[in-house]
Write a protein that holds these residues in place. Structure first.
Motif, mmCIF file in Angstrom:
data_model
loop_
_atom_site.group_PDB
_atom_site.id
_atom_site.type_symbol
_atom_site.label_atom_id
_atom_site.label_comp_id
_atom_site.label_asym_id
_atom_site.label_seq_id
_atom_site.Cartn_x
_atom_site.Cartn_y
_atom_site.Cartn_z
ATOM 1 N N SER A 48 -2.051 -8.219 10.131
ATOM 2 C CA SER A 48 -0.945 -8.104 9.176
ATOM 3 C C SER A 48 -0.956 -6.696 8.592
ATOM 4 C CB SER A 48 -1.122 -9.106 8.034
ATOM 5 O OG SER A 48 -1.065 -10.402 8.539
ATOM 6 N N THR A 49 0.249 -6.153 8.372
ATOM 7 C CA THR A 49 0.334 -4.784 7.863
ATOM 8 C C THR A 49 0.125 -4.795 6.358
ATOM 9 O OG1 THR A 49 1.918 -4.372 9.621
ATOM 10 C CG2 THR A 49 1.733 -2.659 7.938
ATOM 11 N N CYS A 50 -1.104 -4.963 5.937
ATOM 12 C CA CYS A 50 -1.357 -4.875 4.506
ATOM 13 C C CYS A 50 -2.791 -4.460 4.232
ATOM 14 C CB CYS A 50 -0.974 -6.147 3.771
ATOM 15 S SG CYS A 50 -1.720 -7.567 4.421
ATOM 16 N N VAL A 51 -2.927 -3.848 3.066
ATOM 17 C CA VAL A 51 -4.207 -3.299 2.659
ATOM 18 C C VAL A 51 -4.485 -3.809 1.245
ATOM 19 C CG1 VAL A 51 -5.437 -1.147 2.146
ATOM 20 C CG2 VAL A 51 -3.824 -1.217 4.051
ATOM 21 N N GLY A 52 -5.719 -4.215 1.000
ATOM 22 C CA GLY A 52 -6.080 -4.691 -0.331
ATOM 23 C C GLY A 52 -7.114 -3.771 -0.950
ATOM 24 N N LYS A 53 -6.849 -3.439 -2.210
ATOM 25 C CA LYS A 53 -7.743 -2.535 -2.928
ATOM 26 C C LYS A 53 -8.357 -3.334 -4.062
ATOM 27 C CE LYS A 53 -6.548 2.209 -4.099
ATOM 28 N NZ LYS A 53 -5.449 2.963 -4.696
ATOM 29 N N PHE A 63 -16.301 -7.272 -3.440
ATOM 30 C CA PHE A 63 -16.037 -6.553 -2.184
ATOM 31 C C PHE A 63 -16.616 -5.140 -2.129
ATOM 32 C CE2 PHE A 63 -12.243 -9.260 -3.025
ATOM 33 C CZ PHE A 63 -12.495 -10.200 -2.047
ATOM 34 N N GLY A 64 -17.219 -4.690 -3.219
ATOM 35 C CA GLY A 64 -17.623 -3.291 -3.273
ATOM 36 C C GLY A 64 -16.362 -2.449 -3.435
ATOM 37 N N LYS A 65 -16.427 -1.189 -3.072
ATOM 38 C CA LYS A 65 -15.241 -0.347 -3.233
ATOM 39 C C LYS A 65 -14.404 -0.332 -1.963
ATOM 40 C CE LYS A 65 -16.723 2.936 -6.768
ATOM 41 N NZ LYS A 65 -16.367 2.050 -7.870
ATOM 42 N N ARG A 66 -14.859 -1.121 -0.957
ATOM 43 C CA ARG A 66 -14.174 -1.014 0.327
ATOM 44 C C ARG A 66 -12.767 -1.626 0.271
ATOM 45 N NH1 ARG A 66 -14.490 -5.872 3.471
ATOM 46 N NH2 ARG A 66 -15.684 -7.427 2.334
ATOM 47 N N LEU A 67 -11.938 -1.133 1.158
ATOM 48 C CA LEU A 67 -10.594 -1.688 1.271
ATOM 49 C C LEU A 67 -10.635 -2.913 2.168
ATOM 50 C CD1 LEU A 67 -8.607 1.631 1.929
ATOM 51 C CD2 LEU A 67 -8.727 0.335 -0.217
ATOM 52 N N LEU A 68 -9.712 -3.822 1.950
ATOM 53 C CA LEU A 68 -9.584 -4.978 2.844
ATOM 54 C C LEU A 68 -8.315 -4.781 3.665
ATOM 55 C CD1 LEU A 68 -10.341 -8.005 0.473
ATOM 56 C CD2 LEU A 68 -11.933 -6.475 1.611
ATOM 57 N N PHE A 69 -8.341 -5.278 4.892
ATOM 58 C CA PHE A 69 -7.202 -5.069 5.773
ATOM 59 C C PHE A 69 -6.676 -6.386 6.327
ATOM 60 C CE2 PHE A 69 -9.718 -1.189 5.948
ATOM 61 C CZ PHE A 69 -8.747 -0.249 5.635
ATOM 62 N N GLY A 70 -5.389 -6.402 6.616
ATOM 63 C CA GLY A 70 -4.781 -7.536 7.318
ATOM 64 C C GLY A 70 -4.935 -8.843 6.566
ATOM 65 N N ASP A 71 -5.265 -9.891 7.319
ATOM 66 C CA ASP A 71 -5.356 -11.223 6.713
ATOM 67 C C ASP A 71 -6.464 -11.295 5.673
ATOM 68 O OD1 ASP A 71 -3.233 -12.131 8.082
ATOM 69 O OD2 ASP A 71 -4.382 -13.137 9.659
ATOM 70 N N ASP A 72 -7.488 -10.459 5.849
ATOM 71 C CA ASP A 72 -8.568 -10.400 4.875
ATOM 72 C C ASP A 72 -7.990 -10.007 3.501
ATOM 73 O OD1 ASP A 72 -11.193 -10.612 4.308
ATOM 74 O OD2 ASP A 72 -11.737 -8.574 4.916
ATOM 75 N N ALA A 79 -7.552 -11.248 -5.772
ATOM 76 C CA ALA A 79 -8.652 -10.381 -6.222
ATOM 77 C C ALA A 79 -8.367 -8.903 -5.965
ATOM 78 C CB ALA A 79 -9.942 -10.780 -5.505
ATOM 79 N N VAL A 80 -7.316 -8.617 -5.214
ATOM 80 C CA VAL A 80 -7.075 -7.209 -4.866
ATOM 81 C C VAL A 80 -5.645 -6.800 -5.219
ATOM 82 C CG1 VAL A 80 -8.721 -7.209 -2.949
ATOM 83 C CG2 VAL A 80 -6.316 -7.777 -2.508
ATOM 84 N N GLU A 81 -5.467 -5.489 -5.296
ATOM 85 C CA GLU A 81 -4.095 -4.976 -5.368
ATOM 86 C C GLU A 81 -3.616 -4.942 -3.919
ATOM 87 O OE1 GLU A 81 -1.944 -0.690 -5.924
ATOM 88 O OE2 GLU A 81 -3.958 -0.943 -6.717
ATOM 89 N N LEU A 82 -2.571 -5.718 -3.633
ATOM 90 C CA LEU A 82 -2.114 -5.856 -2.254
ATOM 91 C C LEU A 82 -1.022 -4.819 -1.966
ATOM 92 C CD1 LEU A 82 -2.659 -7.796 0.148
ATOM 93 C CD2 LEU A 82 -0.595 -9.004 -0.548
ATOM 94 N N ILE A 83 -1.253 -3.994 -0.956
ATOM 95 C CA ILE A 83 -0.249 -2.986 -0.605
ATOM 96 C C ILE A 83 0.335 -3.339 0.751
ATOM 97 C CG2 ILE A 83 0.181 -0.517 -0.236
ATOM 98 C CD1 ILE A 83 -2.392 0.004 -1.852
ATOM 99 N N GLN A 84 1.652 -3.540 0.768
ATOM 100 C CA GLN A 84 2.354 -3.763 2.033
ATOM 101 C C GLN A 84 3.254 -2.539 2.204
ATOM 102 O OE1 GLN A 84 3.450 -7.892 0.838
ATOM 103 N NE2 GLN A 84 2.514 -8.455 2.788
ATOM 104 N N PRO A 85 2.754 -1.549 2.935
ATOM 105 C CA PRO A 85 3.351 -0.218 2.864
ATOM 106 C C PRO A 85 4.696 -0.054 3.562
ATOM 107 C CG PRO A 85 1.497 -0.222 4.398
ATOM 108 C CD PRO A 85 1.543 -1.575 3.775
#
Ligand SMILES: Nc1ncnc2c1ncn2[C@@H]1O[C@H](COP(=O)(O)OP(=O)(O)OP(=O)(O)O)[C@@H](O)[C@H]1O
Ligand SMILES: [Mg+2]
Length: 358
Positions: A48-53, A63-72, A79-85
């Motif tokens: 999925s085209t999305c990134v979670g911060k 999650f630490g400082k790492r970004l989450l991607f896709g379905d994750d 829990a994250v700021e969801l970016i669907q760019p």
């Protein structure tokens, strides 16, 4: 995929003519809803085209400082700021989100490429699909954002890459029904031009919003989200005449209840058909009259939205007004764009590439 696996390429230093590092070729279908990548080493992936911060101290603890991607990212959206760019198939450049969206696309592609490429010294050439009529400025924005990620890029139109991947090079009209846009492209044996293509800013996401509104209107007490509506559409979506009842479960104040959404679902799925029909008529009607019949006889439909039950029949019916035609849905809509983009990467001559290093 078989011939793509065998292809190897190395970059050549244009000044010295010396061979440089090994090169990985990738085709990318960068979509509003999902991004698919196919590489010439056989690797492929779709997310999925999305990134979670992570958005606060608690989510950082998780999650630490790492970004989450896709379905994750989607699955942890509380829990994250969801970016669907992407919006309407291109990077959403509204001033308040432009920078974050560019960074998200870069991070997402780096994430995918880090899995595709396992050699340290490998440089990457990427062909990226965009909506057929994406603006020059948006294409430019994407190319510039790819600096430092790719050695060279090429932007192609989505329906063109789908067609190219399927070896449909002539006498065909290709429709790509995505989440943000529906893209149409006439194939006539040479590179399609602006006049051969149409983009409509209405596709799967529009169906989801329509369905959401229709159900909300009929059942104001039902509790659901747009994501739930999207899943329902993907499972049951149809435009045919079958009158099977479709009932889904929502909660009302937390208590489960069944709701009949048969009528609303069909109405929502049909909501994108008139625009599709109009663009189809336009591309056929403005084509050389001696060749119009051939286009009508070979209408090929891809993209996630092509999976709505009964779609081929309804487009075929609309072609009756022009004298009839034949429509088929492609077999592998998820990877068709990425596979085609990879094929373009393998086959197009060097002069088509834009090198991103100075
Ligand atoms: N079985 C299905 N029935 C109906 N719609 C579906 C089905 N499967 C996926 N879709 C829809 O297809 C769309 C995604 O298609 P696709 O992955 O081709 O789009 P995209 O490439 O991300 O978007 P775009 O091309 O507009 O940028 C979504 O709206 C999704 O809900
Ligand atoms: Mg797409």
């Amino acid at each position: 995929m078989s011939d793509t696996n065998k292809t190897k390429k190395t970059t050549t230093d244009s000044a010295s003519g010396e061979r440089k590092k090994p090169t990985l070729l990738v085709g990318i279908d960068l979509g509003t809803s999902r991004t698919a990548l196919a590489a010439n080493n056989g690797f492929r992936i779709c997310i999925s085209t999305c990134v979670g911060k992570p958005k606060d101290a608690v989510s950082e603890k998780l999650f630490g400082k790492r970004l989450l991607f896709g379905d994750d990212a989607l699955n942890n959206r509380m829990a994250v700021e969801l970016i669907q760019p992407l919006g309407d198939g291109v990077i959403d450049t509204s001033p308040e989100v432009k920078e974050a969206n560019i960074a998200a696309v870069q991070a997402l592609l780096r994430h995918l490429l880090s899995q595709a490429s396992n050699k340290e010294d490998e440089v990457i050439y990427g062909v990226i699909g965009m909506p057929a009529r994406a603006s020059v400025s948006n294409k430019r924005l994407l190319v510039e954002a790819m600096r430092g990620i790719f050695e060279a890029v090429m932007i192609v139109s989505e329906p063109f890459s789908v067609a190219y991947g399927l070896d449909i090079l002539t006498d065909a009209l290709v429709l790509d029904i995505g989440a943000g846009t529906m893209d149409l492209c006439r194939m006539h044996g040479s590179l399609p031009t602006e006049e051969d293509q149409e983009t409509i800013d209405k596709a799967g996401n529009y169906v989801d919003r329509t369905l959401y509104d229709l159900i909300k209107k009929r059942y104001p007490e039902a509790q659901f989200t747009i994501n739930m509506i999207k899943s329902i559409k993907e499972r049951y979506g149809y435009v045919s005449d079958k009158e099977e009842r479709i009932e889904v479960q929502f909660t009302v104040d937390g208590r489960p209840r069944m709701f009949d959404i048969t009528k609303e679902l069909k109405e929502a799925c049909l909501s994108i058909v008139p625009d599709l029909t109009e663009a189809t008529y336009k591309l056929i009607g403005s084509f050389d009259p001696e060749f119009q019949r051939r286009l009508r006889a070979n209408v090929v439909v891809g993209g996630g939205g092509s999976q709505m039950a009964g779609l081929a029949a309804i487009i075929e019916k609309s072609l009756d007004e022009l004298g009839g035609g034949a429509v088929r849905i492609i077999d592998e809509p998820v990877y068709a764009g990425a596979n085609g983009a990879l094929k373009v990467a393998i086959e197009m001559p060097e002069l088509f590439w834009e090198h991103l290093k100075d």
